[in-house]
Scaffold this active site. Structure first.
Site, PDB file in Angstrom:
ATOM      1  N   HIS A  10      -0.250 -23.461   7.921  1.00 48.00           N
ATOM      2  CA  HIS A  10       0.939 -23.871   7.848  1.00 48.00           C
ATOM      3  C   HIS A  10       1.012 -24.453   5.766  1.00 48.00           C
ATOM      4  O   HIS A  10       1.964 -25.134   5.806  1.00 48.00           O
ATOM      5  CB  HIS A  10       1.536 -24.368   8.366  1.00 48.00           C
ATOM      6  CG  HIS A  10       1.508 -24.595   9.466  1.00 48.00           C
ATOM      7  ND1 HIS A  10       3.078 -23.895  10.787  1.00 48.00           N
ATOM      8  CD2 HIS A  10       0.257 -24.981  10.337  1.00 48.00           C
ATOM      9  CE1 HIS A  10       1.466 -23.760  11.623  1.00 48.00           C
ATOM     10  NE2 HIS A  10       0.909 -25.011  11.984  1.00 48.00           N
TER      11      HIS A  10
ATOM     12  N   SER B 156       2.594 -16.968 -22.108  1.00 47.80           N
ATOM     13  CA  SER B 156       3.559 -16.543 -22.337  1.00 47.80           C
ATOM     14  C   SER B 156       4.605 -16.556 -24.054  1.00 47.80           C
ATOM     15  O   SER B 156       3.894 -16.975 -25.105  1.00 47.80           O
ATOM     16  CB  SER B 156       4.477 -18.102 -21.997  1.00 47.80           C
ATOM     17  OG  SER B 156       5.724 -18.795 -22.871  1.00 47.80           O
TER      18      SER B 156
ATOM     19  N   LYS C 115       1.356 -22.965 -22.042  1.00 49.10           N
ATOM     20  CA  LYS C 115       0.827 -21.346 -20.603  1.00 49.10           C
ATOM     21  C   LYS C 115      -0.477 -20.480 -20.009  1.00 49.10           C
ATOM     22  O   LYS C 115      -0.887 -19.935 -21.721  1.00 49.10           O
ATOM     23  CB  LYS C 115       2.448 -20.587 -20.102  1.00 49.10           C
ATOM     24  CG  LYS C 115       3.424 -21.688 -19.995  1.00 49.10           C
ATOM     25  CD  LYS C 115       4.522 -21.245 -19.017  1.00 49.10           C
ATOM     26  CE  LYS C 115       3.608 -20.545 -17.846  1.00 49.10           C
ATOM     27  NZ  LYS C 115       4.702 -19.873 -16.583  1.00 49.10           N
TER      28      LYS C 115
ATOM     29  N   GLU D 241      -0.392 -11.617 -10.077  1.00 50.69           N
ATOM     30  CA  GLU D 241       1.260 -11.327  -9.879  1.00 50.69           C
ATOM     31  C   GLU D 241       1.423 -10.121  -9.873  1.00 50.69           C
ATOM     32  O   GLU D 241       1.665  -9.147  -8.924  1.00 50.69           O
ATOM     33  CB  GLU D 241       2.125 -12.044 -11.066  1.00 50.69           C
ATOM     34  CG  GLU D 241       2.100 -13.380 -10.743  1.00 50.69           C
ATOM     35  CD  GLU D 241       3.236 -14.104 -12.082  1.00 50.69           C
ATOM     36  OE1 GLU D 241       3.613 -14.809 -11.112  1.00 50.69           O
ATOM     37  OE2 GLU D 241       2.315 -13.868 -13.235  1.00 50.69           O
TER      38      GLU D 241
ATOM     39  N   LYS E 118       3.941  14.562  -3.246  1.00 47.13           N
ATOM     40  CA  LYS E 118       2.926  14.388  -3.780  1.00 47.13           C
ATOM     41  C   LYS E 118       2.911  12.737  -4.680  1.00 47.13           C
ATOM     42  O   LYS E 118       2.649  11.772  -4.730  1.00 47.13           O
ATOM     43  CB  LYS E 118       3.181  15.633  -4.560  1.00 47.13           C
ATOM     44  CG  LYS E 118       1.934  16.581  -4.401  1.00 47.13           C
ATOM     45  CD  LYS E 118       2.581  17.872  -4.588  1.00 47.13           C
ATOM     46  CE  LYS E 118       2.033  18.910  -3.348  1.00 47.13           C
ATOM     47  NZ  LYS E 118       3.270  18.984  -2.660  1.00 47.13           N
TER      48      LYS E 118
HETATM   49  N1  ARG Z   1       5.029  23.471  -4.626  1.00 47.33           N
HETATM   50  C1  ARG Z   1       5.314  22.958  -3.381  1.00 47.33           C
HETATM   51  C2  ARG Z   1       4.976  22.284  -2.134  1.00 47.33           C
HETATM   52  O1  ARG Z   1       4.593  21.202  -2.932  1.00 47.33           O
HETATM   53  C3  ARG Z   1       4.218  24.324  -3.150  1.00 47.33           C
HETATM   54  C4  ARG Z   1       4.680  25.477  -1.627  1.00 47.33           C
HETATM   55  C5  ARG Z   1       5.986  25.960  -1.721  1.00 47.33           C
HETATM   56  N2  ARG Z   1       5.923  26.726  -0.596  1.00 47.33           N
HETATM   57  C6  ARG Z   1       6.538  27.406  -0.384  1.00 47.33           C
HETATM   58  N3  ARG Z   1       6.611  28.364   0.670  1.00 47.33           N
HETATM   59  N4  ARG Z   1       8.297  26.938  -0.984  1.00 47.33           N
HETATM   60  O2  ARG Z   1       5.089  21.835  -1.503  1.00 47.33           O
END
Ligand code: ARG
Length: 466
Positions: free
Chosen positions: A161, A282, A288, A295, A330
């Protein structure tokens, strides 16, 4: 890329080009260029498989792999510069390949779709990143162990705590993080098996009429197996979610340590000072020294959690099989990798050279509190006084000490004996911080003997490869 390249990507079904804003909206090349090297590896394996199965000739496969190698070189030299018109990394490679090797380049996409291609690329990418992160976890553990080794006998206050509870060996405290990192390392090793499965040859969604050999291309790419179902193969992103969940846990652990360092570096705690190489100043307050590194680690942890959420939500409503939503996997994945790698590196450097434990201050701290109160109760309990009775008695003693501004060690033997006849002169030894720590010699406890054992076990574990 040369302007002579026909950038019209799709079939003759389309009469006019995309609206430029829509082209930009649709394109992923600005970020999936990260996959370039993996796309080339996947394409090389695919070309070899096409030759092995007689779908193309060996000579054609050689031309293709040479062209792909040339693209790799151009990329490494900063000469491969796709544009929005290429749409994504897969088309960018195909366009350049056709420029380089001519019509044979148009054969590479036989028996393949960008759907199984992109799935292959991100798995190869993630597998490599997991290997790097696991190595980083080992270095992080080593940095913790090096500090622990130096501080087995350094006693620090232990908290529950955020209230002083019982003193600890500093090494024991640091070894707790070695354990967390161990689970992280094992977890990533487990996930790696599910990342390491080939979707190549699943085609767009249904497989292909060509006599492909999926096991062969998988073997070339060092995958452990192939997806059994083509729909699952092209649309599964479980592995990316699992990885991001594992990365979230790594960041939870790093962020907890970061928070402790931030507290320890405050004047109120004063347990560590930060070295100049790992702290910042700072712009206005000249006195500081700020703990920016921990952080930032604490702050960046939030974005990793966010990426996990993004991926879960991205997946939850997708009908079979590939949907363009999946292109959104991605950026969260890449940023998760970059963030967790950056945080691990920064925290490792901080442990290696950023912290100086203030051992005098720590020693003084643990002798000026009541964190040895449990030990007084344990002392009586060991002499046959029922623990609850002893506990109540010590509570009373602490209250009296607080009122008279005394510590337990300041009580005279007469005072102790007035409280309970079982007290003898060895009470002073029993409540000294070093003894309080040493006494907790149960397995997994902070007793120095246990800590030394835990330290040598942890060192051995670090040498285990899998
Ligand atoms: N750039 C696309 C992705 O990252 C690749 C696959 C595209 N496939 C499609 N059927 N349009 O998913």
């Amino acid at each position: 890329m040369s302007s002579a390249t026909p950038k019209k990507t799709w079939s003759q079904r389309f009469e006019s080009a995309l609206h430029p804003a829509i082209a930009a909206f649709n394109a992923s090349i600005s970020f999936d260029i990260e996959l370039l090297e993996y796309d080339l590896l996947g394409s090389e394996a695919h070309a070899k498989m096409l030759a092995k199965t007689g779908i193309i000739t060996t000579a054609e496969a050689e031309q293709l792999t040479q062209g792909l190698a040339q693209i790799r070189q151009e990329y490494r030299e900063g000469q491969f510069l796709p544009t929005i018109d290429d749409e994504d990394v897969h088309f960018a490679v195909e366009h350049r390949l056709i420029e380089l090797v001519g019509d044979v380049g148009k054969k590479l996409h036989t028996a393949r779709s960008r759907n199984d291609q992109v799935g292959t690329d991100i798995r190869l990418y993630l597998r490599a990143q997991i290997d790097t992160i696991r190595e980083q976890l080992r270095v992080f553990q080593q940095a913790l162990l090096d500090q622990a080794e130096r501080h087995v006998d350094t006693v620090i206050p232990g908290y529950t705590h955020l209230q002083r509870a019982q003193p600890l060996s500093l090494a024991h405290h640091l070894l707790a993080y070695v354990e967390m990192a161990q689970r992280d390392w094992e977890r990533l090793g487990d996930i790696r098996h599910r990342v390491n499965v080939s979707p190549l040859g699943c085609g767009a969604l249904a497989g292909t009429p060509f006599p492909i050999d999926r096991a062969y291309s998988a073997e070339l790419l060092r995958f452990e197996g192939v997806y059994r179902n083509s729909l699952d193969g092209v649309s599964d992103r479980d592995f990316a979610i699992e990885f991001t969940a594992a990365a979230s846990l790594i960041n939870v652990h790093l962020s907890r340590l970061a928070e402790e360092v931030i507290l320890w570096a405050s004047a109120e705690f004063g347990f560590v000072t930060l070295t100049d190489t790992c702290s910042t100043g700072s712009s206005i307050m000249p006195q500081k020294k700020n703990p920016d590194v921990p952080e930032l680690v604490r702050g960046k942890t939030g974005r990793v959690f966010g990426h996990l959420q993004s991926l879960l939500v991205m997946m939850k409503g997708l009908p079979m099989a590939y949907n363009k939503d999946l292109q959104e996997d991605k950026e969260p994945l890449f940023d998760t990798v970059k963030t967790v790698q950056g945080c691990l590196q920064a925290m490792t450097i901080l442990l290696q050279e950023g912290l100086e434990f203030q051992t005098d201050r720590l020693a003084q701290t643990v002798t000026t509190d009541f964190s040895n109160a449990t030990d007084v109760a344990d002392y009586l309990a060991a002499k046959g006084v029922p623990f609850r009775e002893a506990y109540n008695l010590v509570g009373k003693v602490v209250r009296q000490c607080l009122a008279s501004q005394k510590l337990l060690k300041d009580l005279s033997l007469e005072e102790w004996q007035a409280l309970h006849p079982a007290f003898e002169s060895d009470i002073y030894e029993a409540i000294a911080p070093q003894q309080v720590v040493a006494a907790r010699n149960s397995y997994g406890g902070t007793g120095f003997e246990q800590v030394r054992m835990a330290l040598s076990e942890a060192k051995k574990r670090l040498l285990v490869a899998e």
